[in-house]
Write an enzyme that holds these catalytic residues in place. Structure first.
Site, short mmCIF file in Angstrom:
data_model
loop_
_atom_site.label_atom_id
_atom_site.label_comp_id
_atom_site.label_asym_id
_atom_site.label_seq_id
_atom_site.Cartn_x
_atom_site.Cartn_y
_atom_site.Cartn_z
N HIS A 183 -44.90 -25.20 -49.55
CA HIS A 183 -45.90 -24.14 -49.81
C HIS A 183 -45.88 -23.64 -51.25
O HIS A 183 -46.86 -23.08 -51.73
CB HIS A 183 -45.70 -22.98 -48.83
CG HIS A 183 -45.79 -23.47 -47.42
ND1 HIS A 183 -47.00 -23.81 -46.84
CD2 HIS A 183 -44.84 -23.74 -46.50
CE1 HIS A 183 -46.77 -24.26 -45.62
NE2 HIS A 183 -45.47 -24.22 -45.38
N ARG A 199 -54.17 -23.73 -58.44
CA ARG A 199 -54.65 -23.49 -59.79
C ARG A 199 -54.68 -24.75 -60.65
O ARG A 199 -55.10 -24.71 -61.80
CB ARG A 199 -53.75 -22.45 -60.48
CG ARG A 199 -54.13 -21.02 -60.18
CD ARG A 199 -55.43 -20.69 -60.91
NE ARG A 199 -56.00 -19.46 -60.42
CZ ARG A 199 -55.89 -18.31 -61.06
NH1 ARG A 199 -55.21 -18.21 -62.17
NH2 ARG A 199 -56.45 -17.24 -60.56
N HIS A 259 -42.25 -32.50 -47.84
CA HIS A 259 -43.02 -33.50 -47.11
C HIS A 259 -43.96 -34.18 -48.10
O HIS A 259 -44.87 -33.55 -48.62
CB HIS A 259 -43.81 -32.78 -46.00
CG HIS A 259 -44.58 -33.70 -45.10
ND1 HIS A 259 -45.27 -33.25 -44.01
CD2 HIS A 259 -44.79 -35.04 -45.13
CE1 HIS A 259 -45.86 -34.27 -43.40
NE2 HIS A 259 -45.59 -35.37 -44.07
N ARG A 264 -51.18 -33.57 -50.70
CA ARG A 264 -51.87 -32.27 -50.81
C ARG A 264 -50.96 -31.17 -51.35
O ARG A 264 -51.44 -30.18 -51.86
CB ARG A 264 -52.50 -31.86 -49.49
CG ARG A 264 -51.53 -31.49 -48.42
CD ARG A 264 -52.22 -30.79 -47.27
NE ARG A 264 -52.97 -31.69 -46.43
CZ ARG A 264 -53.08 -31.55 -45.11
NH1 ARG A 264 -52.50 -30.55 -44.51
NH2 ARG A 264 -53.77 -32.40 -44.39
N GLU A 300 -39.49 -35.53 -45.78
CA GLU A 300 -40.28 -35.89 -44.60
C GLU A 300 -41.31 -36.93 -45.01
O GLU A 300 -42.01 -36.75 -46.02
CB GLU A 300 -41.02 -34.66 -44.06
CG GLU A 300 -40.10 -33.63 -43.46
CD GLU A 300 -40.89 -32.42 -43.00
OE1 GLU A 300 -42.14 -32.44 -43.00
OE2 GLU A 300 -40.24 -31.43 -42.67
N HIS A 321 -40.49 -26.02 -36.97
CA HIS A 321 -41.94 -25.83 -36.89
C HIS A 321 -42.30 -24.47 -36.28
O HIS A 321 -41.95 -24.18 -35.14
CB HIS A 321 -42.69 -26.92 -36.12
CG HIS A 321 -44.14 -26.91 -36.51
ND1 HIS A 321 -44.61 -27.63 -37.57
CD2 HIS A 321 -45.17 -26.20 -36.03
CE1 HIS A 321 -45.89 -27.39 -37.72
NE2 HIS A 321 -46.26 -26.50 -36.80
N GLY A 341 -40.27 -23.34 -43.05
CA GLY A 341 -41.10 -23.28 -44.24
C GLY A 341 -42.06 -22.11 -44.28
O GLY A 341 -41.83 -21.11 -44.94
N1 PXP Z 1 -39.75 -29.58 -39.77
C1 PXP Z 1 -40.69 -30.55 -39.86
C2 PXP Z 1 -40.30 -31.94 -39.49
C3 PXP Z 1 -42.01 -30.25 -40.29
O1 PXP Z 1 -42.93 -31.23 -40.38
C4 PXP Z 1 -42.31 -28.93 -40.66
C5 PXP Z 1 -43.70 -28.59 -41.12
O2 PXP Z 1 -44.03 -29.26 -42.25
C6 PXP Z 1 -41.29 -27.96 -40.60
C7 PXP Z 1 -40.04 -28.31 -40.12
C8 PXP Z 1 -41.52 -26.56 -41.05
O3 PXP Z 1 -42.47 -25.93 -40.27
P1 PXP Z 1 -42.99 -24.48 -40.70
O4 PXP Z 1 -43.61 -24.61 -42.05
O5 PXP Z 1 -43.97 -24.15 -39.63
O6 PXP Z 1 -41.79 -23.57 -40.71
#
Ligand code: PXP
Length: 239
Positions: free
Chosen positions: A10, A18, A43, A49, A70, A192, A214
């Protein structure tokens, strides 16, 4: 001891908004480690992106930083990952139109390809993980594919908790799958949609050794700062 992995995608999203250089994901990677993260997650999506090839490359060159990359099963992404040699890889499903990873891998459909990819990384002594749904069948299949770790997609549990619905069945499912994975000698991770509350709930499962967080963590840091938020998460997973 449970570990905290911080997903810094993020930060790159904000930078890309920007098209300039700030905020810098490389600085973010160093900073989150300094304030207590055990590892960082990025990732490298096929559409790039957020994290770009150069970010991933530079982040993997940072000394004393454990990087969990990832990746999807896309040939070019796998090639890049093998070249930049992160400490860990986690294979995730990817769909161009999704806002975020919507579920675990379809292991049954992709097992031969996934097995081949796991082998490539194991040859380079890179820790391998599969992002899967909490299902007994997928845990057993993960073991057969020769992976080191599995990460359970916790999105369903997170949604149930957030919408104040009963989450006990989903929690039990994750717990049972974690116990089985541990018996099979697969290290268990979770990630997640996690926030303070859901992380606290899942911390009760002894077999979960790593949380990868994240969106909530970075969002919360806008108000309280990365240092405070990471320390709070570390405290939650320690209890
Ligand atoms: N673990 C994996 C394998 C993910 O793909 C993600 C999302 O990109 C996350 C953890 C983190 O998820 P969140 O951003 O919802 O905390």
């Amino acid at each position: 001891m449970k570990r905290l992995g911080v997903n810094i995608d993020h930060v790159a999203t904000l930078r890309n908004a920007r098209g300039e250089l700030h905020p810098d994901p490389i600085l973010a990677a160093k900073f989150v480690k300094k304030v207590g993260a055990d590892s960082i997650t990025i990732h490298l999506r096929e559409d790039k992106r957020h994290i770009k090839d150069l970010d991933a490359k530079q982040i993997c060159l940072i000394k004393n930083l454990l990087v969990n990359l990832e990746i999807s099963t896309n040939k070019d992404i796998v090639k890049t990952a093998l070249k930049i040699k992160p400490n860990y890889i986690c294979i995730v499903p990817e769909n161009r139109k999704e806002i975020t990873t919507e579920g675990g891998l379809n292991l049954e459909r992709n097992k031969n390809n996934i097995k081949r990819i796991i082998l490539k990384f194991k040859k380079k002594k890179i820790r391998t993980s599969l992002f899967i749904n909490p299902s007994i069948k997928d845990v057993q299949l993960s073991k057969k594919l020769g992976v080191d770790c599995i990460e359970f997609h916790t999105g369903r549990l997170a949604n149930l908790v957030k919408s104040k619905k009963s989450f006990s069945n989903e929690f039990l499912k994750i717990k049972r799958c974690s116990i089985l994975a541990d018996k099979l000698n697969l290290e268990v991770h979770a990630g997640h949609g996690l926030d303070y509350k859901t992380t606290e709930i899942l911390s009760k499962i002894n077999q979960i050794k790593e949380f990868n967080i994240g969106h909530f963590l970075i969002g919360e840091s806008i108000f309280f700062g990365l240092s405070k938020v990471i320390k709070r998460f570390k405290k939650i997973i320690k209890n």
